[in-house]
Enzyme design. Structure first.
Site, mmCIF file in Angstrom:
data_model
loop_
_atom_site.group_PDB
_atom_site.id
_atom_site.type_symbol
_atom_site.label_atom_id
_atom_site.label_comp_id
_atom_site.label_asym_id
_atom_site.label_seq_id
_atom_site.Cartn_x
_atom_site.Cartn_y
_atom_site.Cartn_z
ATOM 1 N N HIS A 163 0.820 -1.210 0.000
ATOM 2 C CA HIS A 163 0.000 0.000 0.000
ATOM 3 C C HIS A 163 0.856 1.263 0.000
ATOM 4 O O HIS A 163 1.473 1.602 1.005
ATOM 5 C CB HIS A 163 -0.881 -0.047 1.262
ATOM 6 C CG HIS A 163 -1.860 1.063 1.383
ATOM 7 N ND1 HIS A 163 -3.019 0.926 2.102
ATOM 8 C CD2 HIS A 163 -1.875 2.333 0.907
ATOM 9 C CE1 HIS A 163 -3.709 2.047 2.065
ATOM 10 N NE2 HIS A 163 -3.030 2.927 1.346
ATOM 11 N N HIS A 215 -4.532 -0.430 6.506
ATOM 12 C CA HIS A 215 -4.090 0.375 7.654
ATOM 13 C C HIS A 215 -4.979 0.308 8.904
ATOM 14 O O HIS A 215 -5.570 1.319 9.304
ATOM 15 C CB HIS A 215 -3.873 1.832 7.251
ATOM 16 C CG HIS A 215 -4.917 2.441 6.335
ATOM 17 N ND1 HIS A 215 -6.256 2.401 6.609
ATOM 18 C CD2 HIS A 215 -4.795 3.104 5.156
ATOM 19 C CE1 HIS A 215 -6.911 3.012 5.633
ATOM 20 N NE2 HIS A 215 -6.040 3.443 4.749
ATOM 21 N N ASP A 237 1.527 2.782 3.533
ATOM 22 C CA ASP A 237 0.600 3.865 3.169
ATOM 23 C C ASP A 237 1.397 5.152 2.902
ATOM 24 O O ASP A 237 0.951 6.261 3.233
ATOM 25 C CB ASP A 237 -0.478 4.104 4.246
ATOM 26 C CG ASP A 237 -1.647 4.907 3.681
ATOM 27 O OD1 ASP A 237 -1.670 5.163 2.465
ATOM 28 O OD2 ASP A 237 -2.532 5.298 4.471
HETATM 29 O O1 DOR Z 1 -3.725 9.838 5.069
HETATM 30 C C1 DOR Z 1 -4.038 9.355 3.990
HETATM 31 N N1 DOR Z 1 -3.499 9.797 2.850
HETATM 32 N N2 DOR Z 1 -4.942 8.384 3.961
HETATM 33 C C2 DOR Z 1 -5.452 7.929 2.802
HETATM 34 O O2 DOR Z 1 -6.254 7.032 2.823
HETATM 35 C C3 DOR Z 1 -5.052 8.524 1.526
HETATM 36 C C4 DOR Z 1 -3.721 9.106 1.624
HETATM 37 C C5 DOR Z 1 -3.395 10.002 0.473
HETATM 38 O O3 DOR Z 1 -3.675 9.618 -0.675
HETATM 39 O O4 DOR Z 1 -2.835 11.061 0.689
HETATM 40 ZN ZN ZN Z 2 -6.348 4.655 3.145
HETATM 41 ZN ZN ZN Z 3 -3.495 4.902 1.325
#
Ligand code: DOR
Ligand code: ZN
Ligand code: ZN
Length: 422
Positions: free
Chosen positions: A55, A228, A301
């Site tokens: 991710h 997450h 993430d």
């Molecule tokens: O904090 C986040 N940023 N959570 C997400 O689900 C998307 C991500 C982003 O694309 O910046």
């Molecule tokens: Zn997310």
């Molecule tokens: Zn994400």
């Protein structure tokens, strides 16, 4: 092409040599001799499979000012990742084969050598209304489907995507946050949100969606992957579901292991992320979940943003943390150095399980597996300095933190793609 890594320490095996031939691991033994190989002396270093990130956000196409496939894959290599899966919230959205093919092609022709596996959107334009071109994207190289960045609020659409995705061997990766329960919150709802006067989001926003996905997965007997996981309650829901045999897998991210909402007290928008940083009790539950197999994987993430989107007041700041280049140290510290798990356990959650979830022949140091390998110094102390990140995204709440554990070299298919020059 042959690569011989001499005298490195392999988890569970001690000091050994490793020979890679034609991109795969050919031999792991003491004292391998080979005339025509490139020899690397790994004395004092630990040899691990390259990490597999389920991710991340590479921002390409469309948001190249935040990150692009070149900078993102270079940052991934520096962070010890040899495969990364990138989410679809680009511009245009990766909801069709043309965008999927663009990502695959750009990664192959101008990336750092790290494998890039696109995750296709679940819905057209991430709008949560109609299903995206899932079969076409699968053919073009997508490995999963997700509207990540946004939750899938329509449970019927979620059901259809799980059923349709399964026909193409694609699991739905879900960003679990009920948008109504999020209620415009910008941090975890609790003591600190009250103290700071910032709008809080209840942990129930995440847990309600996890519970719904588990019910759908159980009813349909189809897999679902929870992105997450950040709360203790979320871990417990998944633990109970797995005990019943539900086909649910789940990841958490390094920032939830290493950070809490106490960091928001600085008002630094670098701490803003969705789902938000939680509490020490959540950290403990996440670590326990990784140790007992409730949580399958660690995924970054990685969400790079431009400084203009972060150096604004907290309520207006973009959400996300640039995670590739701190993930290894944060995980080694919180999991291995803190004695919660062995290095072999770490390999399981950072490499082997994620590789299994996307069905790739990597993530393990075994004969026949892809020679995607990192050399690391588990004890090297260094200070996180986001100005030195290869990622364009300098947004990290860990800037200035002293950490232990550093990736020294990264190999993909037996070829070196990164070396720490620091
Ligand atoms: O904090 C986040 N940023 N959570 C997400 O689900 C998307 C991500 C982003 O694309 O910046
Ligand atoms: Zn997310
Ligand atoms: Zn994400």
């Amino acid at each position: 092409m042959k690569l011989l890594i001499k005298n490195g320490t392999l988890p569970g095996l001690g000091v050994c040599d490793l020979l890679a031939e034609d991109g795969v691991i050919a031999k792991i033994e003491k004292d391998i001799a080979c005339q025509d190989a490139q020899v690397v002396d790994a004395t004092g270093l630990t040899v691990l499979p390259g990490m597999v990130d389920l991710h991340c956000h590479l921002r390409d196409p469309g948001y190249e000012y935040k990150e692009d496939i070149v900078s993102g894959t270079r940052a991934a290599a520096a962070g010890g990742f040899t495969s990364v899966c990138c989410m679809a919230n680009t511009n245009p959205v990766n909801d069709n084969a043309v965008v999927t093919a663009y990502i695959v092609h750009k990664a192959e022709t101008s990336g750092s050598g790290v494998h890039v596996y696109p995750i296709g959107a679940l819905s057209h334009g991430l709008k949560g209304e109609t299903m995206a071109e899932i079969g076409d994207m699968a053919k073009a190289g997508a490995v999963a489907i997700s509207d990540d960045g946004k939750p899938v609020m329509n449970a019927h659409l979620m059901r259809l995507a799980m059923e349709y995705g399964a026909a193409f061997g694609m699991t739905v990766f879900d960003h679990c946050e009920d948008i109504n329960l999020v209620n415009k919150g910008v941090m975890n709802e609790g003591y600190n949100s009250t103290l700071l006067g910032l709008r809080g989001t209840t942990r129930a926003a995440e847990e309600v969606q996890i519970a719904r996905d588990i019910v759908l997965s159980e009813t349909l007997n189809l897999p679902v992957h929870i992105c997450h996981v950040s709360t203790k309650g979320g871990v417990e829901l998944i633990r109970q579901a797995k005990a019943r045999g539900v086909k649910v897998t789940a990841e958490t991210a390094p920032h939830y292991l290493a950070g809490t909402d106490d960091m928001v007290v600085s008002y630094s928008a670098a701490t803003r992320v969705n789902p938000p940083l939680r509490l020490a009790a959540d950290q403990e539950a996440l670590i326990q979940g990784l140790c007992d197999g409730t949580l399958d994987a660690i995924a970054t993430d990685h969400a790079p943003h431009h400084r203009d989107e972060k150096e604004v007041e907290y309520n207006l700041a973009a959400s996300g943390i640039s995670g590739f280049e701190t993930a290894f140290a944060l995980c080694i510290e919180t999991l291995v150095h803190a004695h919660h798990m062995t290095l072999e356990d770490f390999v399981r959650v950072a490499c082997t399980n994620p590789a299994r979830i996307i069905g790739k022949n990597c993530g393990e140091l075994k004969v026949g597996k892809d020679a995607d390998i990192i050399l690391a110094d588990l004890n090297q102390e260094w200070c996180v300095d986001s100005r030195k990140f290869l990622s364009k995204g300098k947004n990290t709440p860990f800037h200035g933190r002293m950490v232990h554990g550093r990736v020294k070299e990264t190999y993909v298919g037996g070829k070196r793609i990164y070396r720490d020059e620091d």
